[in-house]
Design a protein around this motif. Sequence first.
Motif, PDB file in Angstrom:
ATOM      1  N   MET A   1      21.786  26.620  18.214  1.00 15.35           N
ATOM      2  CA  MET A   1      22.720  25.868  19.019  1.00 15.35           C
ATOM      3  C   MET A   1      23.146  26.704  20.222  1.00 15.35           C
ATOM      4  SD  MET A   1      25.138  23.727  16.450  1.00 15.35           S
ATOM      5  CE  MET A   1      25.057  24.659  14.938  1.00 15.35           C
ATOM      6  N   ARG A   2      23.475  26.015  21.265  1.00 14.58           N
ATOM      7  CA  ARG A   2      23.871  26.669  22.509  1.00 14.58           C
ATOM      8  C   ARG A   2      25.269  26.200  22.888  1.00 14.58           C
ATOM      9  NH1 ARG A   2      20.724  26.019  28.193  1.00 14.58           N
ATOM     10  NH2 ARG A   2      21.615  27.846  29.178  1.00 14.58           N
ATOM     11  N   TYR A   3      26.235  27.126  22.856  1.00 13.82           N
ATOM     12  CA  TYR A   3      27.626  26.802  23.148  1.00 13.82           C
ATOM     13  C   TYR A   3      28.005  27.269  24.545  1.00 13.82           C
ATOM     14  CZ  TYR A   3      28.397  25.707  18.243  1.00 13.82           C
ATOM     15  OH  TYR A   3      28.335  25.133  16.999  1.00 13.82           O
ATOM     16  N   ALA A   4      28.774  26.450  25.246  1.00 15.16           N
ATOM     17  CA  ALA A   4      29.326  26.842  26.544  1.00 15.16           C
ATOM     18  C   ALA A   4      30.469  27.824  26.303  1.00 15.16           C
ATOM     19  CB  ALA A   4      29.841  25.612  27.285  1.00 15.16           C
ATOM     20  N   ILE A   5      30.565  28.816  27.168  1.00 11.89           N
ATOM     21  CA  ILE A   5      31.700  29.741  27.122  1.00 11.89           C
ATOM     22  C   ILE A   5      32.379  29.725  28.488  1.00 11.89           C
ATOM     23  CG2 ILE A   5      30.651  31.216  25.367  1.00 11.89           C
ATOM     24  CD1 ILE A   5      30.180  33.299  27.595  1.00 11.89           C
TER      25      ILE A   5
ATOM     26  N   ASN B   1      41.202  42.936  32.863  1.00 13.48           N
ATOM     27  CA  ASN B   1      39.990  42.755  32.065  1.00 13.48           C
ATOM     28  C   ASN B   1      39.482  41.330  32.225  1.00 13.48           C
ATOM     29  OD1 ASN B   1      41.864  41.296  30.605  1.00 13.48           O
ATOM     30  ND2 ASN B   1      41.380  42.224  28.641  1.00 13.48           N
ATOM     31  N   TYR B   2      38.593  40.939  31.342  1.00 13.50           N
ATOM     32  CA  TYR B   2      38.067  39.583  31.309  1.00 13.50           C
ATOM     33  C   TYR B   2      38.322  39.010  29.920  1.00 13.50           C
ATOM     34  CZ  TYR B   2      35.642  40.677  35.625  1.00 13.50           C
ATOM     35  OH  TYR B   2      35.355  41.028  36.912  1.00 13.50           O
ATOM     36  N   SER B   3      38.488  37.697  29.867  1.00 10.50           N
ATOM     37  CA  SER B   3      38.607  37.029  28.570  1.00 10.50           C
ATOM     38  C   SER B   3      37.616  35.876  28.542  1.00 10.50           C
ATOM     39  CB  SER B   3      40.029  36.520  28.335  1.00 10.50           C
ATOM     40  OG  SER B   3      40.360  35.533  29.298  1.00 10.50           O
ATOM     41  N   ALA B   4      37.216  35.506  27.349  1.00 13.45           N
ATOM     42  CA  ALA B   4      36.271  34.407  27.175  1.00 13.45           C
ATOM     43  C   ALA B   4      36.698  33.569  25.981  1.00 13.45           C
ATOM     44  CB  ALA B   4      34.855  34.950  26.946  1.00 13.45           C
ATOM     45  N   TYR B   5      36.379  32.280  26.054  1.00 10.81           N
ATOM     46  CA  TYR B   5      36.611  31.393  24.920  1.00 10.81           C
ATOM     47  C   TYR B   5      35.521  30.339  24.869  1.00 10.81           C
ATOM     48  CZ  TYR B   5      38.743  28.013  28.166  1.00 10.81           C
ATOM     49  OH  TYR B   5      38.974  27.138  29.197  1.00 10.81           O
ATOM     50  N   VAL B   6      35.422  29.695  23.706  1.00 10.99           N
ATOM     51  CA  VAL B   6      34.397  28.682  23.467  1.00 10.99           C
ATOM     52  C   VAL B   6      35.111  27.349  23.247  1.00 10.99           C
ATOM     53  CG1 VAL B   6      32.401  28.055  22.057  1.00 10.99           C
ATOM     54  CG2 VAL B   6      33.031  30.462  22.320  1.00 10.99           C
ATOM     55  N   PRO B   7      35.044  26.427  24.210  1.00  9.64           N
ATOM     56  CA  PRO B   7      35.769  25.164  24.062  1.00  9.64           C
ATOM     57  C   PRO B   7      35.424  24.386  22.788  1.00  9.64           C
ATOM     58  CG  PRO B   7      34.977  25.412  26.309  1.00  9.64           C
ATOM     59  CD  PRO B   7      34.365  26.528  25.501  1.00  9.64           C
ATOM     60  N   ASP B   8      34.195  24.483  22.329  1.00  9.37           N
ATOM     61  CA  ASP B   8      33.774  23.721  21.146  1.00  9.37           C
ATOM     62  C   ASP B   8      34.083  24.419  19.826  1.00  9.37           C
ATOM     63  OD1 ASP B   8      32.719  21.541  22.610  1.00  9.37           O
ATOM     64  OD2 ASP B   8      30.896  22.684  23.002  1.00  9.37           O
ATOM     65  N   LEU B   9      34.581  25.654  19.891  1.00 10.12           N
ATOM     66  CA  LEU B   9      34.928  26.408  18.682  1.00 10.12           C
ATOM     67  C   LEU B   9      36.358  26.933  18.829  1.00 10.12           C
ATOM     68  CD1 LEU B   9      31.625  28.475  18.248  1.00 10.12           C
ATOM     69  CD2 LEU B   9      32.287  26.399  17.011  1.00 10.12           C
ATOM     70  N   PRO B  10      37.348  26.105  18.544  1.00  6.40           N
ATOM     71  CA  PRO B  10      38.742  26.532  18.705  1.00  6.40           C
ATOM     72  C   PRO B  10      39.025  27.851  17.980  1.00  6.40           C
ATOM     73  CG  PRO B  10      38.629  24.197  18.196  1.00  6.40           C
ATOM     74  CD  PRO B  10      37.236  24.754  18.021  1.00  6.40           C
ATOM     75  N   GLY B  11      39.735  28.733  18.670  1.00  5.61           N
ATOM     76  CA  GLY B  11      40.072  30.028  18.106  1.00  5.61           C
ATOM     77  C   GLY B  11      39.036  31.097  18.351  1.00  5.61           C
TER      78      GLY B  11
ATOM     79  N   PRO C   1      30.643  22.747  14.189  1.00 10.13           N
ATOM     80  CA  PRO C   1      30.811  21.813  15.304  1.00 10.13           C
ATOM     81  C   PRO C   1      29.594  21.803  16.226  1.00 10.13           C
ATOM     82  CG  PRO C   1      32.736  23.235  15.075  1.00 10.13           C
ATOM     83  CD  PRO C   1      31.668  23.778  14.180  1.00 10.13           C
ATOM     84  N   GLU C   2      29.185  20.623  16.601  1.00  8.68           N
ATOM     85  CA  GLU C   2      28.098  20.481  17.565  1.00  8.68           C
ATOM     86  C   GLU C   2      28.605  20.855  18.948  1.00  8.68           C
ATOM     87  OE1 GLU C   2      24.838  19.552  17.253  1.00  8.68           O
ATOM     88  OE2 GLU C   2      25.117  19.623  15.087  1.00  8.68           O
ATOM     89  N   PRO C   3      27.794  21.537  19.733  1.00 11.20           N
ATOM     90  CA  PRO C   3      28.198  21.823  21.107  1.00 11.20           C
ATOM     91  C   PRO C   3      28.224  20.521  21.919  1.00 11.20           C
ATOM     92  CG  PRO C   3      26.203  23.053  20.507  1.00 11.20           C
ATOM     93  CD  PRO C   3      26.533  22.146  19.387  1.00 11.20           C
ATOM     94  N   THR C   4      29.338  20.244  22.542  1.00  6.28           N
ATOM     95  CA  THR C   4      29.454  19.028  23.351  1.00  6.28           C
ATOM     96  C   THR C   4      29.943  19.294  24.761  1.00  6.28           C
ATOM     97  OG1 THR C   4      31.704  18.624  22.551  1.00  6.28           O
ATOM     98  CG2 THR C   4      29.909  17.566  21.332  1.00  6.28           C
ATOM     99  N   THR C   5      30.455  20.490  25.025  1.00 10.00           N
ATOM    100  CA  THR C   5      30.990  20.809  26.342  1.00 10.00           C
ATOM    101  C   THR C   5      29.864  20.961  27.349  1.00 10.00           C
ATOM    102  OG1 THR C   5      32.907  21.905  25.388  1.00 10.00           O
ATOM    103  CG2 THR C   5      32.350  22.488  27.649  1.00 10.00           C
TER     104      THR C   5
END
Length: 69
Positions: free
Chosen positions: A1-5, A13-23, A57-61
Amino acid sequence: MRYAIVIEKAANNYSAYVPDLPGCVATGATIQEVNQQIKEVIAFHLESLREEDLSIPEPTTLCEYVEAS
């Protein structure tokens, strides 16, 4: 699977999050570091879901850029 970040620049610094994987979040001093960290966090998150027999969760973003005028 390929998730958007999403990678954001913070003050020091930099921060990153994954909309399709809360937390699912990470930080790093550089873009390369935060990119590596978020990959590890995603792998850990998905493994935890599998161990708890929870659905993945399926990637949907979708990511798009628009030109501002």
